[in-house]
Design a protein around this motif. Sequence first.
Motif, PDB file in Angstrom:
ATOM      1  N   ILE A   1       0.839  -1.207   0.000  1.00 28.17           N
ATOM      2  CA  ILE A   1       0.000   0.000   0.000  1.00 28.17           C
ATOM      3  C   ILE A   1       0.873   1.256   0.000  1.00 28.17           C
ATOM      4  N   LEU A   2       1.916   1.246   0.804  1.00 28.48           N
ATOM      5  CA  LEU A   2       2.808   2.409   0.866  1.00 28.48           C
ATOM      6  C   LEU A   2       3.585   2.597  -0.435  1.00 28.48           C
ATOM      7  N   ARG A   3       4.036   1.493  -1.048  1.00 23.23           N
ATOM      8  CA  ARG A   3       4.763   1.620  -2.317  1.00 23.23           C
ATOM      9  C   ARG A   3       3.886   2.264  -3.381  1.00 23.23           C
ATOM     10  N   VAL A   4       2.648   1.798  -3.492  1.00 26.68           N
ATOM     11  CA  VAL A   4       1.725   2.351  -4.487  1.00 26.68           C
ATOM     12  C   VAL A   4       1.495   3.838  -4.228  1.00 26.68           C
ATOM     13  N   ALA A   5       1.251   4.187  -2.990  1.00 26.35           N
ATOM     14  CA  ALA A   5       0.954   5.584  -2.651  1.00 26.35           C
ATOM     15  C   ALA A   5       2.172   6.474  -2.890  1.00 26.35           C
ATOM     16  N   LEU A   6       3.333   6.048  -2.438  1.00 16.78           N
ATOM     17  CA  LEU A   6       4.527   6.875  -2.593  1.00 16.78           C
ATOM     18  C   LEU A   6       4.940   7.009  -4.049  1.00 16.78           C
ATOM     19  N   TYR A   7       4.740   5.960  -4.840  1.00 15.55           N
ATOM     20  CA  TYR A   7       5.056   6.092  -6.258  1.00 15.55           C
ATOM     21  C   TYR A   7       4.214   7.202  -6.887  1.00 15.55           C
ATOM     22  N   GLN A   8       2.948   7.247  -6.534  1.00 16.82           N
ATOM     23  CA  GLN A   8       2.082   8.299  -7.081  1.00 16.82           C
ATOM     24  C   GLN A   8       2.513   9.685  -6.590  1.00 16.82           C
ATOM     25  N   LEU A   9       2.831   9.784  -5.313  1.00 15.49           N
ATOM     26  CA  LEU A   9       3.206  11.079  -4.751  1.00 15.49           C
ATOM     27  C   LEU A   9       4.516  11.593  -5.328  1.00 15.49           C
ATOM     28  N   ILE A  10       5.440  10.689  -5.589  1.00 16.46           N
ATOM     29  CA  ILE A  10       6.764  11.104  -6.041  1.00 16.46           C
ATOM     30  C   ILE A  10       6.842  11.250  -7.552  1.00 16.46           C
ATOM     31  N   LYS A  11       6.150  10.369  -8.267  1.00 19.64           N
ATOM     32  CA  LYS A  11       6.347  10.292  -9.720  1.00 19.64           C
ATOM     33  C   LYS A  11       5.184  10.807 -10.556  1.00 19.64           C
TER      34      LYS A  11
ATOM     35  N   ALA B   1      -6.097  12.673  -2.380  1.00 20.92           N
ATOM     36  CA  ALA B   1      -6.752  11.457  -2.873  1.00 20.92           C
ATOM     37  C   ALA B   1      -5.843  10.244  -2.681  1.00 20.92           C
ATOM     38  N   VAL B   2      -4.558  10.428  -2.916  1.00 21.10           N
ATOM     39  CA  VAL B   2      -3.605   9.328  -2.748  1.00 21.10           C
ATOM     40  C   VAL B   2      -3.592   8.866  -1.299  1.00 21.10           C
ATOM     41  N   VAL B   3      -3.493   9.803  -0.373  1.00 27.16           N
ATOM     42  CA  VAL B   3      -3.429   9.444   1.047  1.00 27.16           C
ATOM     43  C   VAL B   3      -4.739   8.816   1.501  1.00 27.16           C
ATOM     44  N   ALA B   4      -5.861   9.402   1.129  1.00 30.79           N
ATOM     45  CA  ALA B   4      -7.162   8.861   1.536  1.00 30.79           C
ATOM     46  C   ALA B   4      -7.370   7.453   0.979  1.00 30.79           C
ATOM     47  N   ASP B   5      -6.980   7.244  -0.282  1.00 29.43           N
ATOM     48  CA  ASP B   5      -7.134   5.927  -0.892  1.00 29.43           C
ATOM     49  C   ASP B   5      -6.275   4.890  -0.175  1.00 29.43           C
ATOM     50  N   ALA B   6      -5.055   5.262   0.192  1.00 26.58           N
ATOM     51  CA  ALA B   6      -4.164   4.318   0.860  1.00 26.58           C
ATOM     52  C   ALA B   6      -4.716   3.917   2.224  1.00 26.58           C
ATOM     53  N   VAL B   7      -5.224   4.898   2.972  1.00 26.44           N
ATOM     54  CA  VAL B   7      -5.798   4.593   4.281  1.00 26.44           C
ATOM     55  C   VAL B   7      -7.029   3.701   4.129  1.00 26.44           C
TER      56      VAL B   7
ATOM     57  N   SER C   1      -5.833  -2.163  11.228  1.00 27.96           N
ATOM     58  CA  SER C   1      -5.068  -1.683  12.386  1.00 27.96           C
ATOM     59  C   SER C   1      -3.880  -0.830  11.964  1.00 27.96           C
ATOM     60  N   ALA C   2      -3.494  -0.917  10.686  1.00 26.69           N
ATOM     61  CA  ALA C   2      -2.352  -0.145  10.192  1.00 26.69           C
ATOM     62  C   ALA C   2      -2.777   1.170   9.545  1.00 26.69           C
ATOM     63  N   SER C   3      -4.059   1.503   9.582  1.00 26.31           N
ATOM     64  CA  SER C   3      -4.522   2.705   8.883  1.00 26.31           C
ATOM     65  C   SER C   3      -3.856   3.968   9.434  1.00 26.31           C
ATOM     66  N   GLY C   4      -3.734   4.053  10.765  1.00 23.57           N
ATOM     67  CA  GLY C   4      -3.083   5.214  11.361  1.00 23.57           C
ATOM     68  C   GLY C   4      -1.615   5.289  10.979  1.00 23.57           C
ATOM     69  N   PHE C   5      -0.950   4.127  10.934  1.00 22.00           N
ATOM     70  CA  PHE C   5       0.464   4.084  10.564  1.00 22.00           C
ATOM     71  C   PHE C   5       0.649   4.551   9.126  1.00 22.00           C
ATOM     72  N   VAL C   6      -0.178   4.046   8.207  1.00 19.33           N
ATOM     73  CA  VAL C   6      -0.084   4.438   6.797  1.00 19.33           C
ATOM     74  C   VAL C   6      -0.319   5.934   6.655  1.00 19.33           C
ATOM     75  N   ASN C   7      -1.331   6.445   7.330  1.00 19.36           N
ATOM     76  CA  ASN C   7      -1.625   7.883   7.268  1.00 19.36           C
ATOM     77  C   ASN C   7      -0.447   8.700   7.780  1.00 19.36           C
ATOM     78  N   ALA C   8       0.162   8.253   8.874  1.00 19.02           N
ATOM     79  CA  ALA C   8       1.276   9.003   9.458  1.00 19.02           C
ATOM     80  C   ALA C   8       2.493   9.005   8.533  1.00 19.02           C
ATOM     81  N   VAL C   9       2.797   7.865   7.933  1.00 16.47           N
ATOM     82  CA  VAL C   9       3.952   7.780   7.029  1.00 16.47           C
ATOM     83  C   VAL C   9       3.755   8.703   5.830  1.00 16.47           C
ATOM     84  N   LEU C  10       2.579   8.659   5.232  1.00 15.19           N
ATOM     85  CA  LEU C  10       2.335   9.459   4.038  1.00 15.19           C
ATOM     86  C   LEU C  10       2.244  10.947   4.374  1.00 15.19           C
ATOM     87  N   ARG C  11       1.659  11.280   5.503  1.00 16.53           N
ATOM     88  CA  ARG C  11       1.607  12.690   5.899  1.00 16.53           C
ATOM     89  C   ARG C  11       3.016  13.220   6.196  1.00 16.53           C
ATOM     90  N   THR C  12       3.841  12.383   6.765  1.00 16.96           N
ATOM     91  CA  THR C  12       5.223  12.794   7.017  1.00 16.96           C
ATOM     92  C   THR C  12       5.918  13.145   5.710  1.00 16.96           C
TER      93      THR C  12
END
Length: 469
Positions: A91-101, A109-115, A125-136
């Motif tokens: 999930i993080l790879r997909v989201a970060l690829y979109q954010l970076i590339k 939309a990328v962050v909301a979709d990943a969460v 249970s990892a939704s908060g972690f994913v949100n925190a990583v992407l927001r960072t």
Amino acid sequence: MADRHAVNLARAMTAPVRQAAHNVLTDVDSNRYDLATALDHGRRDLVDSRDRALLGEIGFGVYRWRAALDHVISQLSSRALTNIDDSVIRILRVALYQLIKLDRIPTHAVVADAVALTRETGVSSASGFVNAVLRTYTERRRPISFPLIPSCENDETFDHTAAVNYLSITLSHPSWLIERWLDRHGWTSTAAWVRFNNRRAPVTIRPLLNGVSQSELTTRLRRTGVHTVATRVAQRGLIVTDGSISTAGERLNSEYIIQEEGAQVVTELVCSLTATLENPLILDLCAAPGVKTVGLACNGNPVRVVATDYRERRINLLIENLAQHNISNASVVQLNAEQPLPFTAAFDVIVVDAPCSGLGILRRDPDIRWRRTAEDLEAFSARQLRMLKFASEALRPRGWLVYSTCSTEPEETNAVIQQFLSEQRDFRITRPPTPEFNSCIEPDGFLRTLPFRDGIDGFFAATLQKRIP
């Protein structure tokens, strides 16, 4: 990571694409499918062509830049990658690829979709972690750094450790493979090879010469809005530079095959052998999906082809491809090429396009980078040698045995031929009768294309002739 790439995809990621992207990565990472097959399955349920294009962009992009994306995750997260659930990493790879590339997809939309996807895939249970990583990342709370390009004046003075770190992390290739390439080719060639692999592969086609010439096909495609240029090394191929080949129409579809340029070179090598014979009988082992078989059968000269493969699915694919191009001079036989063949020594030319690691085509199939290990090479070479031995028994005296792979590694190329010749004394290496390929034919007589030298994917071919008893 490499320069930002703007992709003309204006729509935000919809729920079907979001789920499809995750499914594609899951199928590939679990070795259920390779990337191309997983994408074919994923696109079936996507109605909008823009969604299908976005799915392909994400799939290829994530595997092309996977090591770099993981390096970003490791700097954004307080957890080690080994302590993060595999599904969450995807999930993080997909989201970060979109954010970076991909700069046309809204960040929110990328962050909301990943969460949301954490809940849909059973890791809520990892939704908060994913949100925190992407927001960072999006809020630039932590600086992101990558290994820098090493300073070097020539191939003898570069910092080996720095080179491996830069090429394996910043340019996203497995370190074991980088080590091998640096040892064989040095810094300059290896760096050029890795950059080549990270570029998008063009669509390359080959006209079916029994019905249309290269220039005629060029003209006909131009009339449909598809523009092409001649291939670099292959003598008959075309590279699509503008327009979509899918819009050319059914009539034109029967006049060409889509085939990467390195594979076209091998096809042309075989055709140069058959051109010296009268209505030769060709055996094409491991022929599916049948692109090469079609090229051999439609090379402009009378030939007869027997195309084989082993698994039912691949046989069906081979039959479908031959039928689609109305091939009447080729027959299909299902067999296991690693066992004695059910043929007498009757073939004039036998092509062993052996299953291999695929390490020469990482530009076109980036997932292979992460699905292969150094230990795989010996297993492939053992299979390849068995196929060569059994194929040689079906070749008539003075016939040609062509061994080819889309691997660049010595275990699957030179070593296989050397071992075969040490056991089969009635064969000798012959230089291919293709002066147009002299730049790719090495002193040992083998044909080899190298991305950093030839600008096309890496292929190998050896031409062996059977002596008269």
